[in-house]
Design a protein around this motif. Sequence first.
Motif, PDB file in Angstrom:
ATOM      1  N   PHE A 220       0.808  -1.225   0.000  1.00  0.00           N
ATOM      2  CA  PHE A 220       0.000   0.000   0.000  1.00  0.00           C
ATOM      3  C   PHE A 220       0.847   1.284   0.000  1.00  0.00           C
ATOM      4  O   PHE A 220       0.291   2.376   0.020  1.00  0.00           O
ATOM      5  N   ASP A 221       2.175   1.148  -0.009  1.00  0.00           N
ATOM      6  CA  ASP A 221       3.017   2.349   0.030  1.00  0.00           C
ATOM      7  C   ASP A 221       2.798   3.234  -1.181  1.00  0.00           C
ATOM      8  O   ASP A 221       2.716   4.474  -1.060  1.00  0.00           O
ATOM      9  N   GLU A 222       2.720   2.650  -2.379  1.00  0.00           N
ATOM     10  CA  GLU A 222       2.493   3.454  -3.583  1.00  0.00           C
ATOM     11  C   GLU A 222       1.102   4.082  -3.584  1.00  0.00           C
ATOM     12  O   GLU A 222       0.912   5.179  -4.112  1.00  0.00           O
ATOM     13  N   MET A 223       0.138   3.368  -3.001  1.00  0.00           N
ATOM     14  CA  MET A 223      -1.221   3.919  -2.945  1.00  0.00           C
ATOM     15  C   MET A 223      -1.275   5.179  -2.090  1.00  0.00           C
ATOM     16  O   MET A 223      -2.049   6.094  -2.365  1.00  0.00           O
ATOM     17  N   ARG A 224      -0.419   5.229  -1.067  1.00  0.00           N
ATOM     18  CA  ARG A 224      -0.411   6.394  -0.187  1.00  0.00           C
ATOM     19  C   ARG A 224       0.069   7.649  -0.915  1.00  0.00           C
ATOM     20  O   ARG A 224      -0.252   8.765  -0.519  1.00  0.00           O
ATOM     21  N   LEU A 225       0.856   7.437  -1.975  1.00  0.00           N
ATOM     22  CA  LEU A 225       1.356   8.583  -2.747  1.00  0.00           C
ATOM     23  C   LEU A 225       0.295   9.157  -3.687  1.00  0.00           C
ATOM     24  O   LEU A 225       0.483  10.249  -4.236  1.00  0.00           O
TER      25      LEU A 225
ATOM     26  N   PRO B  33      -6.602   7.992   3.161  1.00  0.00           N
ATOM     27  CA  PRO B  33      -6.036   7.091   4.181  1.00  0.00           C
ATOM     28  C   PRO B  33      -7.068   6.115   4.724  1.00  0.00           C
ATOM     29  O   PRO B  33      -6.720   4.994   5.101  1.00  0.00           O
ATOM     30  N   GLU B  34      -8.349   6.558   4.759  1.00  0.00           N
ATOM     31  CA  GLU B  34      -9.395   5.660   5.251  1.00  0.00           C
ATOM     32  C   GLU B  34      -9.564   4.455   4.329  1.00  0.00           C
ATOM     33  O   GLU B  34      -9.783   3.329   4.790  1.00  0.00           O
ATOM     34  N   THR B  35      -9.458   4.685   3.017  1.00  0.00           N
ATOM     35  CA  THR B  35      -9.583   3.584   2.060  1.00  0.00           C
ATOM     36  C   THR B  35      -8.447   2.585   2.227  1.00  0.00           C
ATOM     37  O   THR B  35      -8.658   1.364   2.211  1.00  0.00           O
ATOM     38  N   ILE B  36      -7.227   3.112   2.427  1.00  0.00           N
ATOM     39  CA  ILE B  36      -6.069   2.233   2.627  1.00  0.00           C
ATOM     40  C   ILE B  36      -6.223   1.434   3.916  1.00  0.00           C
ATOM     41  O   ILE B  36      -5.931   0.233   3.958  1.00  0.00           O
ATOM     42  N   SER B  37      -6.706   2.087   4.967  1.00  0.00           N
ATOM     43  CA  SER B  37      -6.924   1.388   6.242  1.00  0.00           C
ATOM     44  C   SER B  37      -7.968   0.290   6.090  1.00  0.00           C
ATOM     45  O   SER B  37      -7.824  -0.803   6.658  1.00  0.00           O
ATOM     46  N   ALA B  38      -9.032   0.581   5.319  1.00  0.00           N
ATOM     47  CA  ALA B  38     -10.073  -0.419   5.095  1.00  0.00           C
ATOM     48  C   ALA B  38      -9.521  -1.620   4.324  1.00  0.00           C
ATOM     49  O   ALA B  38      -9.858  -2.777   4.617  1.00  0.00           O
ATOM     50  N   LEU B  39      -8.654  -1.357   3.346  1.00  0.00           N
ATOM     51  CA  LEU B  39      -8.049  -2.450   2.577  1.00  0.00           C
ATOM     52  C   LEU B  39      -7.125  -3.291   3.454  1.00  0.00           C
ATOM     53  O   LEU B  39      -7.127  -4.530   3.373  1.00  0.00           O
ATOM     54  N   ARG B  40      -6.330  -2.631   4.294  1.00  0.00           N
ATOM     55  CA  ARG B  40      -5.454  -3.368   5.213  1.00  0.00           C
ATOM     56  C   ARG B  40      -6.274  -4.247   6.140  1.00  0.00           C
ATOM     57  O   ARG B  40      -5.893  -5.391   6.417  1.00  0.00           O
TER      58      ARG B  40
ATOM     59  N   GLN C  52      -5.657  10.791  -4.690  1.00  0.00           N
ATOM     60  CA  GLN C  52      -7.049  10.421  -4.901  1.00  0.00           C
ATOM     61  C   GLN C  52      -7.502   9.272  -4.002  1.00  0.00           C
ATOM     62  O   GLN C  52      -8.693   8.986  -3.936  1.00  0.00           O
ATOM     63  N   ILE C  53      -6.539   8.615  -3.351  1.00  0.00           N
ATOM     64  CA  ILE C  53      -6.881   7.509  -2.453  1.00  0.00           C
ATOM     65  C   ILE C  53      -6.726   7.995  -1.018  1.00  0.00           C
ATOM     66  O   ILE C  53      -5.647   8.392  -0.592  1.00  0.00           O
TER      67      ILE C  53
END
Length: 325
Positions: free
Chosen positions: A34-39, A45-52, A42-43
């Motif tokens: 998910f490191d590249e997604m954080r950059l 942090p909540e979406t990344i947390s949900a995916l994790r 448009q994505i």
Amino acid sequence: MSYIGRRLVRAVLLLLGVSALCFLFTEMAPGTFFDEMRLNPQISPETISALRSAYGLDKPLLVRYGRWMKSALHADLGYSIAYNVPVAPLLWSRAKNTLLLTTTALLLTWLISVPLGVWTANRRGGLLDKTVTLATSFLVSVPELVIAVALLAIAVRWRILRVGGMMSSDFEGLSTWAKLQDVLLHLALPAFILVLCETSVIVRHVRASVLEVLGAPYVQAARGFGTGPARLLFRHVLPVAANPAISLLGFSLAGLLSGSLMVEVVCGWPGLGPLILEATLSRDLYLVIGGIMFSALFMIGGNLIADMMLFALDPRIRREGLDAH
């Protein structure tokens, strides 16, 4: 406990150890999928947390390992983050190609190595023995990657064999015989690289084993009693020299499998090698772990087969198993 039973227990413990180390090392490795997604702005942090959370990556290491082990007992190796599909079917689709390559290379290696090793040992000091010894010494000293790249360059330059993939673009339109030829032409280069590298090792071991038996006192006595060369070789030498060669079978399969992962990447063969490399670069956690477990399973399975062959052919091991029991 029987000889085979001890080997099975050891195999299970090895698989458990490999799985634990896989989780530990992937946890220690820097970066995540998910490191590249954080950059990407448009994505969120909540979406990344949900995916994790969806992939269970927000849990502690021991919890994740326990859940994975429970699922692995039901042949569920988790989900690939990059492909968003179950890991086990994805790996099996590639593992079949790796098994095809490895099995072909294993059969060709032993069909070539055993007669050549016996022949050179039986004619020690002859022209063939010196030539084979020189060639195998050279091949053993050159890294497998260098040999693979050199042969790939030759194949591409002279268009000797088909390179890249497992089949041609017009594969579906070919007849059954033409399809088989097409696959074999794509298989030829990676299989040849593996056979060339592994044969150089096996021939030396078989030759050394046969030479050791030829120098044994009972063989000298049989020769003194007038036993013919053919009978001496096939009746007295080869049955004894076969045991070290069979022991080497498991290591040979392990060497071919580990070598095939590299050769697959170089030659573009669609096996486990390119998939594991891609998963490692993208930090696809469960796909990396599943790929390593598949490879370990094949290696341990090869050693088990060699152990069973030794048990069947060597009465000394059967007696040891009965004594231990």
